[in-house]
Design a protein around this motif. Structure first.
Motif, mmCIF file in Angstrom:
data_model
loop_
_atom_site.group_PDB
_atom_site.id
_atom_site.type_symbol
_atom_site.label_atom_id
_atom_site.label_comp_id
_atom_site.label_asym_id
_atom_site.label_seq_id
_atom_site.Cartn_x
_atom_site.Cartn_y
_atom_site.Cartn_z
ATOM 1 N N ALA A 161 40.845 28.332 47.173
ATOM 2 C CA ALA A 161 40.135 28.626 48.426
ATOM 3 C C ALA A 161 40.149 30.116 48.726
ATOM 4 O O ALA A 161 39.125 30.693 49.136
ATOM 5 C CB ALA A 161 40.769 27.842 49.574
ATOM 6 N N GLU A 162 41.301 30.759 48.510
ATOM 7 C CA GLU A 162 41.379 32.190 48.799
ATOM 8 C C GLU A 162 40.505 32.998 47.851
ATOM 9 O O GLU A 162 39.794 33.923 48.265
ATOM 10 C CB GLU A 162 42.821 32.679 48.702
ATOM 11 C CG GLU A 162 42.916 34.174 49.034
ATOM 12 C CD GLU A 162 44.292 34.744 48.812
ATOM 13 O OE1 GLU A 162 44.847 35.296 49.776
ATOM 14 O OE2 GLU A 162 44.806 34.663 47.682
ATOM 15 N N ALA A 163 40.551 32.660 46.561
ATOM 16 C CA ALA A 163 39.753 33.407 45.585
ATOM 17 C C ALA A 163 38.264 33.259 45.877
ATOM 18 O O ALA A 163 37.508 34.230 45.801
ATOM 19 C CB ALA A 163 40.078 32.937 44.172
ATOM 20 N N LEU A 164 37.833 32.049 46.220
ATOM 21 C CA LEU A 164 36.413 31.832 46.531
ATOM 22 C C LEU A 164 35.995 32.617 47.771
ATOM 23 O O LEU A 164 34.880 33.163 47.825
ATOM 24 C CB LEU A 164 36.148 30.346 46.731
ATOM 25 C CG LEU A 164 36.183 29.487 45.466
ATOM 26 C CD1 LEU A 164 36.076 28.003 45.817
ATOM 27 C CD2 LEU A 164 35.061 29.879 44.497
ATOM 28 N N ALA A 165 36.886 32.695 48.754
ATOM 29 C CA ALA A 165 36.556 33.447 49.966
ATOM 30 C C ALA A 165 36.563 34.950 49.714
ATOM 31 O O ALA A 165 35.749 35.685 50.284
ATOM 32 C CB ALA A 165 37.561 33.100 51.069
ATOM 33 N N TRP A 166 37.465 35.409 48.847
ATOM 34 C CA TRP A 166 37.624 36.851 48.578
ATOM 35 C C TRP A 166 36.557 37.380 47.627
ATOM 36 O O TRP A 166 36.207 38.547 47.651
ATOM 37 C CB TRP A 166 39.026 37.106 48.026
ATOM 38 C CG TRP A 166 39.495 38.529 48.064
ATOM 39 C CD1 TRP A 166 39.425 39.386 49.114
ATOM 40 C CD2 TRP A 166 40.145 39.229 46.996
ATOM 41 N NE1 TRP A 166 39.987 40.600 48.773
ATOM 42 C CE2 TRP A 166 40.452 40.527 47.479
ATOM 43 C CE3 TRP A 166 40.515 38.898 45.698
ATOM 44 C CZ2 TRP A 166 41.094 41.483 46.709
ATOM 45 C CZ3 TRP A 166 41.163 39.848 44.929
ATOM 46 C CH2 TRP A 166 41.442 41.134 45.418
ATOM 47 N N GLN A 167 36.051 36.525 46.739
ATOM 48 C CA GLN A 167 35.024 36.876 45.753
ATOM 49 C C GLN A 167 35.410 38.096 44.908
ATOM 50 O O GLN A 167 34.794 39.166 44.984
ATOM 51 C CB GLN A 167 33.690 37.126 46.455
ATOM 52 C CG GLN A 167 32.981 35.865 46.919
ATOM 53 C CD GLN A 167 32.553 34.977 45.749
ATOM 54 O OE1 GLN A 167 31.747 35.389 44.889
ATOM 55 N NE2 GLN A 167 33.081 33.762 45.707
#
Length: 389
Positions: free
Chosen positions: A81-87
């Motif tokens: 979730a964090e990686a997808l939000a951070w891009q």
């Protein structure tokens, strides 16, 4: 292309070391780059925003993994979730393939570039995993050349970056200086015994190694041995075991650690494979690999493992440079015979030292720099540069 965000998930202490070397290189090229994910103290010191302690992923063994599975799945979901939000420009998994490949596949499917640093032993067993890897990553970064060959055969983008340990160890070794440092006799034959870093390895191999040593003493009156204990617990176990071999009392020096120095000081190394065999090769010392395991484990390994050799020097050379004695073949008698042959043939030992020095030079490629170059290429959507690998 300027890198701005790299998401890195390291799985254990060795991954923290590799990750820190890579981060240092990337920061030198891209001063404003940010790092998030999971890392250890070295990576955190270089600016990693670690979401979980490194130990969170350092779970070994089937029972332990099953016990911690709900927590591991929760952690992976949060990292996703964090990686997808951070891009990020790219997500890199360092080792820990059972955890990282699933995360890499999810992010790859979501359009984020992904790479994996340190190949799992897919070339040796469960080779079908290469299909899963191909679907999960845009590129694999390997430490050893034969690993890169395997991925090329299966059409997986790969870069052989070299081994950081080869970069760390000098190409010139000084046997006499190492003996002086350890307080050992500077003249006469010396064999380093490395029966393993785990309690079960000492249990399986310790008595066999010491019995072989006692037999050798009968043939070589001036022969000495050095044993670097991997941990205080191993030192205590080995010290207790040595009391059962009074004939070795004046022949054996038991060290606390200092395995590398012991290898350089020796003429021959007797060990139980693993990373120690690679380190002995990088110290340019002839060696004998002997290994025993539980009968059920050996039965299963014979049916699952596809590799022709178990020791890294042989795998790297793709030929038998190092004798390997496995299970019943790893008897005290056969170990003593093989070591005696090496002790009796100094010219053969010198030839092996020269061969290992050449192999060391081939692995000494600036691994962190090459890994950084591969990350830059992948993040930019460019093919991995194979170089002269």
């Amino acid at each position: 292309m300027t890198l701005k965000r790299i998401y890195i998930v390291a799985g254990e202490l060795s991954g923290d070391i590799l990750g820190a070397g890579l981060m240092r290189e990337l920061k030198a090229r891209h001063p404003d780059v940010e790092f998030r994910g999971v890392g250890g103290p070295r990576m955190i010191e270089l600016g990693m925003q670690s979401r979980f302690p490194l130990e969170t992923l350092s779970v070994m063994g089937l029972v332990e993994v099953l016990k911690h599975l709900p927590e591991l799945l929760r952690v992976r979901k949060m990292l996703k979730a964090e990686a997808l939000a951070w891009q990020p420009d790219l997500m890199l998994g360092i080792d820990a393939p059972d955890f990282n490949l699933g995360l890499e596949r999810t992010l790859h499917d979501a359009g984020i570039k992904t790479a994996h640093y340190v190949s799992p032993s897919v070339w040796a067993w469960r080779q079908g995993r290469v299909k899963k890897i191909a679907r999960a990553v845009d590129g694999m970064l390997t430490l050893l050349p034969f690993e890169a060959d395997f991925y090329r055969e299966h059409r997986v983008p790969v870069a052989f970056v070299g081994h950081p340990l080869a970069d760390e160890l000098p190409l010139d070794t000084d046997r006499r200086a190492a003996r002086e440092t350890l307080g050992l006799a500077t003249e006469g034959p010396l064999v380093a015994l490395l029966p393993g870093s785990r309690a079960n390895e000492i249990r399986f191999m310790g008595p066999t190694f010491l019995t072989a040593a006692a037999r050798l003493c009968e043939r070589f009156p001036a022969l000495q041995f050095v044993i670097p204990a991997a941990t205080p617990a191993r030192h205590q176990e080995l010290n207790a075991l040595l009391t059962e071999y009074p004939e070795l009392a004046t022949r054996v020096t038991l060290l606390e650690g200092q395995a590398r120095e012991a290898m350089v000081a020796s003429d021959i190394v007797l060990l139980t494979s693993g990373t120690a065999a690679l380190e002995a090769m990088l110290c340019h010392r002839p060696m004998l690999v002997a290994y025993k395991m539980a009968p059920a484990t050996h039965w299963l390994a014979k049916r699952l493992v596809k590799a022709r050799w178990i020791s890294l020097p042989n795998l790297i050379a793709q030929e038998t440079l190092v004798p390997e004695l496995i299970q019943d073949a790893a008897s005290a008698h056969e170990i003593a015979e093989q070591l005696a042959r090496l002790l009796d043939h100094p010219v053969e030992r010198e030839a092996l030292e020269a061969r290992f020095a050449a192999m060391h030079a081939a692995l000494q490629r600036g691994a962190s720099r090459r890994a950084a170059e591969a990350i830059e290429a992948l993040a930019a959507g460019q093919p991995l540069v194979q170089g002269d690998s």
